[in-house]
Design an enzyme around this catalytic site. Structure first.
Site, short mmCIF file in Angstrom:
data_model
loop_
_atom_site.label_atom_id
_atom_site.label_comp_id
_atom_site.label_asym_id
_atom_site.label_seq_id
_atom_site.Cartn_x
_atom_site.Cartn_y
_atom_site.Cartn_z
N GLU A 91 -6.54 4.02 -5.62
CA GLU A 91 -7.73 4.36 -4.86
C GLU A 91 -7.96 5.84 -5.16
O GLU A 91 -7.39 6.71 -4.52
CB GLU A 91 -7.53 4.13 -3.36
CG GLU A 91 -8.85 4.15 -2.63
CD GLU A 91 -8.85 4.86 -1.30
OE1 GLU A 91 -9.78 4.64 -0.53
OE2 GLU A 91 -7.95 5.66 -1.02
N ASP A 114 0.87 -1.18 0.00
CA ASP A 114 0.00 0.00 0.00
C ASP A 114 0.91 1.23 0.00
O ASP A 114 1.94 1.24 0.68
CB ASP A 114 -0.85 -0.02 1.28
CG ASP A 114 -2.24 0.53 1.06
OD1 ASP A 114 -2.34 1.65 0.53
OD2 ASP A 114 -3.22 -0.14 1.42
N ASP A 116 -3.04 4.86 -2.11
CA ASP A 116 -4.08 5.40 -1.23
C ASP A 116 -4.45 6.85 -1.57
O ASP A 116 -3.55 7.68 -1.80
CB ASP A 116 -3.54 5.35 0.21
CG ASP A 116 -4.57 5.74 1.24
OD1 ASP A 116 -5.52 4.98 1.43
OD2 ASP A 116 -4.42 6.81 1.86
N HIS A 129 -11.25 -3.09 3.53
CA HIS A 129 -11.14 -2.74 4.96
C HIS A 129 -11.91 -1.48 5.34
O HIS A 129 -11.93 -1.11 6.51
CB HIS A 129 -9.66 -2.57 5.30
CG HIS A 129 -9.04 -1.42 4.57
ND1 HIS A 129 -8.87 -1.43 3.19
CD2 HIS A 129 -8.60 -0.22 4.99
CE1 HIS A 129 -8.35 -0.28 2.82
NE2 HIS A 129 -8.16 0.48 3.88
N ASP A 130 -12.50 -0.80 4.35
CA ASP A 130 -13.29 0.41 4.64
C ASP A 130 -14.79 0.16 4.47
O ASP A 130 -15.59 1.07 4.68
CB ASP A 130 -12.91 1.55 3.68
CG ASP A 130 -11.48 2.02 3.87
OD1 ASP A 130 -10.96 1.92 4.99
OD2 ASP A 130 -10.87 2.49 2.88
C1 NOJ Z 1 -8.27 5.19 2.29
C2 NOJ Z 1 -7.95 3.99 3.12
O1 NOJ Z 1 -8.50 2.84 2.51
C3 NOJ Z 1 -8.52 4.24 4.49
O2 NOJ Z 1 -8.50 3.10 5.31
C4 NOJ Z 1 -7.75 5.39 5.10
O3 NOJ Z 1 -8.32 5.72 6.34
C5 NOJ Z 1 -7.77 6.62 4.20
N1 NOJ Z 1 -7.55 6.31 2.82
C6 NOJ Z 1 -6.73 7.62 4.62
O4 NOJ Z 1 -5.45 7.13 4.35
#
Ligand code: NOJ
Length: 555
Positions: free
Chosen positions: A254, A98, A197, A327-328
């Site tokens: 992302e 990541d 990210d 994970h989100d």
């Molecule tokens: C996206 C990530 O998937 C998330 O878990 C994170 O809190 C935010 N970006 C900030 O880095």
């Protein structure tokens, strides 16, 4: 589009804190991942995306990096990582890391030096504004102002996410160069690529002007002024040219909110990245604006329309990264199947629906077991800083404690972050100590040991599905083939995958009732599915409750 090596991958996402703890401290670690490589090889995945393992105070579980070239000691050291890369390679599994370069941790040496001395070069690595009030009314993603006061000085620093995640100032050329060197350093160590990210946030609106408020806090969501802003392309081109383009690697962005008409710039033949996650279909139940806390109702047809709109755009420009969990996100079984979350046929059907879309499938740890959300009864049980903020904001919006808890439970990122259940023993074999976050209540029933090698289990279904995509007789069409929507009834999602030689209809019944569909031709043959039997008669197919079936058109 010319065929790329990474189009053949099936990527498994690991949240290291919750995968497997090898040393009994209650926190998952790199050796824990290495220990479980045989499991991952058995499942058939070809690449692992490991969420951040860099040194970090873990305010946002690693998405707050305090040293990009060192690992968090609770996860292990460089020898452990080298061993993981080596052992994974023996099993033909690649490692994707990541990359968190929109922001660092406030505990990063650069930020500490910037605080100590406003004249230091590091001060300009971040975004500071002088004054004794907040420079504007933007709200951070995790709530509250994007501006945090510097103690003892009339100065504020900027953070898109949490207070402990100050944004890096991409306008600073020296900083960009340091970041690029770091990226190259990692790629030289033998990793296969990066998931990148929050990369759509690196360019800000440099006028820093107020926006129309959209909540009782009188603040305005910062995305309007910080996401995909004009000029971002220059930074992204430079990032690609100075790093990724110099290596054989794969990149997945992302990059939320990229307008569809700009997809070509991002993932076209000469795009900044190889793939992108499109969150539009995952966000179908999320309200925006002042009613952000509401959960929107949705229908299967709306889900289908959003997925297919995304697929068609991606096909026009490039290659998507397909997912139903991460994970989100809440667990897919709970989110998309609701009361049918424990119905194994339904969970398998849902898995197959997204897995055979055009693109690289991503599987989030535990998805292959049909893990479900964890309903918490009090706020103390949460760890996720975004859930804690959402609870507070819901109360401010006038919701009762009970309603606020319900909302947080539905959305919380902690739903997917519970430790991985390896078996039915204490703490599911995740740790010999006490897990950092509670296990789900279902773990004695939903765990790897109960499913691996057990006929009819969700795990075995995923394994077979992966093998069918990767090595089955229709592999070429299922990996490389084009996609197009196919009309079907209201509870059914359907699409066609095809090459010049072959055509496969994919049908997924999201209802607990039988549904009748009409096929384009007679004499079509079922080639794969989640149920034993397929009821076809001429052009008519009677889909059984939660049936997924792939049907081949005869030439
Ligand atoms: C996206 C990530 O998937 C998330 O878990 C994170 O809190 C935010 N970006 C900030 O880095």
């Amino acid at each position: 589009m010319a065929r790329k090596w990474w189009q053949d991958e099936v990527i498994y996402q690991i949240y290291p804190k919750s995968f497997r703890d090898s040393n009994g401290d209650g926190i998952g670690d790199i050796r824990g991942i290495t220990e479980k490589l045989d499991y991952l090889e058995d499942l058939g995945v070809t690449m692992l995306w490991i969420c951040p393992i860099y040194q970090s105070p873990m305010d946002d579980n690693g998405y707050d990096v305090s040293d990009y070239m060192a690992l968090a000691p609770e996860f292990g050291d460089m020898d452990d990582l080298d061993e993981l890369i080596r052992e994974a390679d023996k099993r033909n599994i690649k490692i994707m890391m990541d990359l968190v370069i929109n922001h660092s941790s406030d505990e990063h040496e650069w930020f500490q030096k910037a605080l100590e001395d406003p004249e230091s070069r590091y001060h300009d690595y971040y975004i500071f504004k002088e004054g004794n009030e907040r420079p504007n009314n933007w709200r951070s993603i995790f709530g509250g102002s994007v501006w945090e006061k510097v103690p003892g000085r009339d100065e504020y620093y900027y953070h898109t996410f949490g207070k402990k995640q100050p944004d890096l100032n991409w306008e600073n050329e020296e900083l960009r160069k340091v970041l690029f060197d770091m990226v190259n350093w990692w790629l030289d160590r033998g990793i296969a690529g990066f998931r990148i990210d929050a990369i759509s946030f690196i360019k800000k609106d440099l006028t820093w002007s107020d926006r129309e408020p959209d909540g009782v806090d009188r603040l305005a969501k910062c995305t309007k002024a910080t996401r995909n802003m004009p000029g971002i392309g220059e930074f992204l081109t430079e990032l690609k040219e100075e790093t990724f383009a110099r290596h054989r690697c794969v990149t997945v962005a992302e990059a939320a909110g990229v307008p569809y008409e700009k997809m070509g710039e991002f993932i076209g033949e000469n795009g900044y990245f190889d793939m992108i996650f499109d969150f539009r279909y995952a966000d179908l139940d999320i309200a925006s604006g002042s009613e952000w806390f509401k959960r929107l109702p949705w229908t299967v047809k709306e889900l289908e329309e959003k997925i297919m709109a995304s697929q068609m755009i991606m096909q026009k420009y490039g290659w998507p990264a397909n997912f139903i969990e991460n994970h989100d996100q809440p667990r897919a079984a709970s989110k998309y199947l609701k009361e049918a979350q424990d119905n194994k046929d339904a969970v398998k059907m849902m898995g197959a629906m997204y897995f055979f879309l055009r693109g690289v499938p991503f599987i989030y740890q535990g998805q292959e077991l049909g893990m479900v959300n964890f309903e918490r009864t009090s706020m103390e049980q949460f760890n996720d800083l975004s859930s804690i903020d959402q609870y507070q904001r819901s109360l401010e919006e006038g919701l009762s404690g009970e309603e606020a808890l319900r909302i947080v439970n539905l959305r919380s990122r902690d739903n997917a972050r519970t430790p991985f259940p390896w078996n039915a023993e204490k703490y599911g074999g995740f740790t010999e100590g006490t897990p950092w976050l509670n296990m789900t209540e279902e773990y004695p029933r939903i765990n790897a040991e109960a499913q691996k090698g057990k006929e009819g289990s969700i795990y075995e279904f995923y394994k077979e599905m992966i093998a069918f995509r990767q090595h089955g007789p229709y592999s070429r069409t299922l990996i490389e083939g084009n996609i197009e929507p196919v009309r079907s009834g209201e509870d059914v999602i359907s699409y066609r995958r095809f090459t010049e030689e072959e055509s496969i209809y994919c049908l997924f019944n999201f209802s607990g009732k039988e549904r009748t569909e009409t096929l384009p031709n007679t004499g079509m043959v079922p080639i794969w599915g989640n149920l034993e039997q397929t009821h076809m008669n001429g052009k008519t197919i009677k889909l059984q409750p939660y049936q997924a079936v792939l049907i081949k058109e005869n030439e």
